[in-house]
Each structure stands twice: as structure tokens, then as C-alpha cells.
Design an enzyme around this catalytic site. Structure first.
Site, short mmCIF file in Angstrom:
data_model
loop_
_atom_site.label_atom_id
_atom_site.label_comp_id
_atom_site.label_asym_id
_atom_site.label_seq_id
_atom_site.Cartn_x
_atom_site.Cartn_y
_atom_site.Cartn_z
CG HIS A 123 8.88 -4.85 2.88
ND1 HIS A 123 9.42 -5.66 1.91
CD2 HIS A 123 9.06 -5.50 4.05
CE1 HIS A 123 9.89 -6.76 2.47
NE2 HIS A 123 9.69 -6.70 3.77
CG ASP A 200 3.10 -4.17 0.67
OD1 ASP A 200 2.46 -5.07 1.25
OD2 ASP A 200 4.33 -4.01 0.81
CD GLN A 203 2.73 -5.67 9.74
OE1 GLN A 203 3.80 -6.16 9.39
NE2 GLN A 203 1.99 -6.22 10.69
CE LYS A 226 3.82 -8.89 7.43
NZ LYS A 226 4.99 -8.01 7.66
CB CYS A 362 12.78 -5.60 4.24
SG CYS A 362 13.46 -7.20 4.58
N1 PMP Z 1 5.46 -5.57 2.45
C1 PMP Z 1 5.40 -5.43 3.78
C2 PMP Z 1 4.82 -4.18 4.36
C3 PMP Z 1 5.89 -6.45 4.59
O1 PMP Z 1 5.83 -6.31 5.92
C4 PMP Z 1 6.40 -7.63 4.00
C5 PMP Z 1 6.91 -8.78 4.84
N2 PMP Z 1 7.75 -8.44 5.87
C6 PMP Z 1 6.43 -7.72 2.60
C7 PMP Z 1 5.95 -6.67 1.86
C8 PMP Z 1 6.98 -8.91 1.89
O2 PMP Z 1 6.24 -10.04 2.20
P1 PMP Z 1 6.74 -11.50 1.78
O3 PMP Z 1 8.17 -11.58 2.23
O4 PMP Z 1 5.85 -12.42 2.53
O5 PMP Z 1 6.63 -11.61 0.31
#
Ligand code: PMP
Length: 405
Positions: A123, A200, A203, A226, A362
């Protein structure tokens, strides 16, 4: 299907308990999960009944709130098997957690020519902070490529590790394919080279929280929203020796023990990373989410979601041009239909009340590796049902018929 009582899970979500005869079909939980009543209650209760902030005032309400706030830290530590509450730093979310590590841990250690290894499946939250810090220090980001399964290719990792490798950034689970790399192997390879690893978990934590000690993870980041918690609250876990070695990133109130016009003395960990009045309602809401989740069999829930995704994948695969990017048993189904743009389909799905997401999620470098301009992503949560699968399939059929005209 595995016996999992989705109605017992679903009834906690006011957004799904409407009187509408045809309620919406929410298949976008990988963007953000819906919020259960218990979490809403915890945040409302704070604003309605607690006239206080934390770690500041001496009155009774403030003291008791500070206790709840710190208990929540302990709750999160237990959730991911961290050794102690002090290893948990509150942030605004995964994005801020990763930026904190980039700026506070890595930046002072990076020399020109040093390398940060980042998987191509990340991401943007786990890519851009590394590109930024690399640019600030004349270091460089080295790509860990993906294998045929679109997972970080761990066979390529040993050749990338060398005396200049300062960190590996990798996700526990892709938010597009649902693929989960073998973290234990990746971490063992990196540690043999004295290279720390940031995982990270944004997910992955939803599906199975990592055991940070068993996996020997150096830094683990995730977001509340999430995980059925509020938005704007997140977590950074760091090994205590690493956190202790880091200077604060943000300056302000309560991150110090002494301030003069010439300088300051930083607070102990984790408070030195938490300048300013924090997101108290978010912290209490996240703790409420974890308490509430503890009442469910999460592995049965996860199996159930994976079965819904399999059902959707099987039914959609009857459509000409259907291509799935779903990895082994994931509850996330990213797919494309040859010759049809994902954004054209998504608009028509929305008309049918079916909520999912189209685009690159993203993760542009990953989407490029998939060889498509974008995907449609249906993400299943334990509040979804077979009826949601049927609605998704019917809506996609409807969209394709219209677009074929
Ligand atoms: N990493 C992953 C794998 C994600 O799915 C997300 C959120 N879609 C993020 C990072 C970023 O999370 P946040 O926008 O809540 O900071």
C-alpha cells in the site's frame, strides 16, 4: 458453509439494521469496516459524560480517564502479544505509524547510499514514507519483487540483503490480493543480516492479529477503523530497545519532562511519541472494539468470510473475461473483466446499492504487476451473507449487460 451465525454478528451494526426493505450491500470492509454499536457507545459516552483529558489535570474524572486510556494500551498489547503496554504508541493510523518509524527510527540512521527494501505489493502507506526518507538522506529504496502468486518473492530477498540494508518494509496481508507472505522466513533472513523489519498489519490484523513476539517483528503498524474501531486512531508497536533508541518525531505538550528556552528533555517511551492532546475517544473506541471482538470466534468468522469470497469468485468466473487476483483463501476478492473498465462497472454497481471499490486501492506498483489498470475489490466481513454474494453477482451481470449495449 461453516456454521457461523452471521446474524449474531450483523445485529451489532446499526448501519446494517435499517427498516429499508432492500438494505445496502456493503462489500467494502477492506477500505473501512462498519462500526458496531458498542464502539459507537464508547465514543459517545466519552463525549457525553466525561469532562476531561488525559495525563494532564489532577481532578478525579481526569485521573480515572487516564487509567482507562492506559488500560486500553495494555488491551492492545495483549491483542498482538506485545511484552508490555509501553511498547504500544498511539498514532492516527497505519500511515502515521509508518511515517513515525521512517522519520524517528530510520532517518537518523540513514547514510547516503543506504538501502531500504520495500516489497512491490505494498500500500502507498508502506512505500511513500520510505521514498521520502530515502530522498532526505540520499539513500535508496530497493524493490523486493513479487513472485507468480503476486506475493513478495522471498527467494529474491537474500540477494538484496547486504551491509547497506537498513530495513525491510512488508505487509502482513495485501489489501488487494489478500496474499500473505511467509513473515517468519522474511524476518529470519533479515535478522541474520541485522536488518530490522516493519510489518504493515493494516489488513492482516483484521483477519488474524500477528503475534509480534513469536514472529520477532521489530515494528508492527495497524489502524483502528479496519478493525471495527473508530477512524483517526492507530497503533505502532515497536520492540522496546528500538523505541528507547528513538527521539521524538512531533514536539509539543506532554512529550517532555523539562523544557527551557534552550532545549527539552524527552518523556519516557511511549509518551515521548505522543505530543499534544490525543484522540481519547478513538483510544476508548478501539479498546471497546477489541473487547467486543473477543466475544466471537474470529477464526470461524474468517473461514466464513473466505467461503463467501469463494462463492462469489466461483459465480463470477462464469462471466466471460472474468479474472480473479484473489490469493489462497482470502476474504478479499479483487477481479477484472477483460475489455471493461473497472470504473465503468463500479458506477453501475453503486446504482444497485452494492458498495465496493474500484481502482488501484492505493497500491499502484502492485496494480502494475497485476497487468491491469485497476481492479474491482469485494471485501467480505462477518456481517455479510450469501445474499450479498447474490446481489454482487446480479449487479455485475446487470452492469455488463448495460455496458455491452
Ligand atoms: N496498509 C494497508 C495494507 C492498508 O490496507 C491500509 C488502508 N487501506 C493502509 C496501510 C493505510 O491505513 P490508514 O489509511 O488507516 O492509515
Amino acid at each position: 458453509m461453516t456454521p457461523f451465525d452471521f446474524t449474531d454478528f450483523r445485529r451489532h451494526f446499526p448501519a446494517l439494521c435499517t427498516d429499508d426493505a432492500s438494505p445496502w450491500c456493503y462489500l467494502d470492509s477492506a477500505a473501512t469496516a462498519l462500526t458496531p454499536q458498542k464502539v459507537i457507545d464508547a465514543t459517545v459516552n466519552y463525549y457525553q459524560h466525561t469532562a476531561a483529558t488525559v495525563h494532564r489535570s489532577q481532578h478525579k474524572a481526569a485521573q480515572s480517564l487516564t487509567q482507562d486510556y492506559e488500560d486500553a494500551r495494555q488491551r492492545v498489547a495483549e491483542f498482538i502479544h506485545a511484552p508490555q503496554a509501553a511498547d504500544i504508541v498511539w498514532t492516527r493510523g497505519t500511515t502515521e505509524s509508518i511515517n513515525l518509524v521512517a522519520q524517528s527510527y530510520l532517518r537518523p540512521r540513514l547514510q547516503p547510499g543506504d538501502e531500504i527494501i520495500v516489497s512491490q505489493g505494498e500500500h502507498h502507506a508502506n512505500l511513500i514514507p520510505w521514498l521520502m526518507v530515502a530522498e532526505q538522506c540520499q539513500a535508496r529504496v530497493v524493490t523486493l519483487p513479487l513472485n507468480q502468486d503476486f506475493l513478495p518473492d522471498l527467494q529474491a530477498l537474500p540477494a538484496l540483503l547486504n551491509s547497506r540494508s537498513r530495513l525491510l518494509a512488508i505487509s502482513q496481508m495485501s489489501n488487494v490480493t489478500g496474499g500473505q507472505p511467509d513473515l517468519a522466513t522474511a524476518i529470519a533472513l533479515c535478522h541474520a543480516n541485522h536488518t530490522p523489519v516493519l510489518v504493515d498489519g493494516a489488513q492482516g490484523v483484521v483477519h488474524a492479529p500477528a503475534n509480534v513476539q513469536a514472529l520477532d517483528i521489530d515494528f508492527y503498524a495497524f489502524s483502528g477503523h479496519k478493525l471495527y474501531g473508530p477512524t483517526g486512531i492507530g497503533v505502532l508497536y515497536g520492540k522496546s530497545a528500538l523505541l528507547e533508541s528513538m527521539s521524538p518525531w512531533h514536539g509539543g505538550g506532554k512529550m517532555l519532562t523539562q523544557a527551557t528556552m534552550q532545549g527539552f528533555v524527552a518523556q519516557k517511551v511511549p509518551h515521548r511519541f505522543e505530543a499534544g492532546t490525543p484522540n481519547i475517544a478513538g483510544v476508548l473506541g478501539l479498546a471497546a472494539a477489541l473487547d467486543w471482538l473477543a466475544g466471537f470466534d474470529l477464526s470461524a468468522a474468517e473461514n466464513y468470510c473466505a467461503q463467501l469470497a469463494t462463492l462469489a469468485e466461483n459465480r463470477l468466473s462464469q462471466l466471460p473475461g472474468f479474472r480473479s487476483f484473489r490469493r489462497s483463501n482470502a476474504s478479499i476478492l479483487a477481479f477484472a473483466i477483460a475489455g471493461v473498465h473497472a470504473s465503468d462497472i463500479i458506477a453501475l454497481l453503486a446504482e444497485k446499492g452494492v458498495a465496493l471499490r474500484a481502482g488501484q486501492h492505493c497500491a499502484q506498483p502492485l496494480t502494475e504487476a497485476l497487468g491491469v489498470s485497476g481492479t474491482l475489490r469485494a471485501s467480505f466481513a462477518p456481517y455479510n451473507s450469501e445474499e450479498d454474494v447474490t446481489r454482487l453477482v446480479q449487479a455485475v451481470e446487470f452492469a455488463l449487460e448495460l455496458l455491452a449495449d
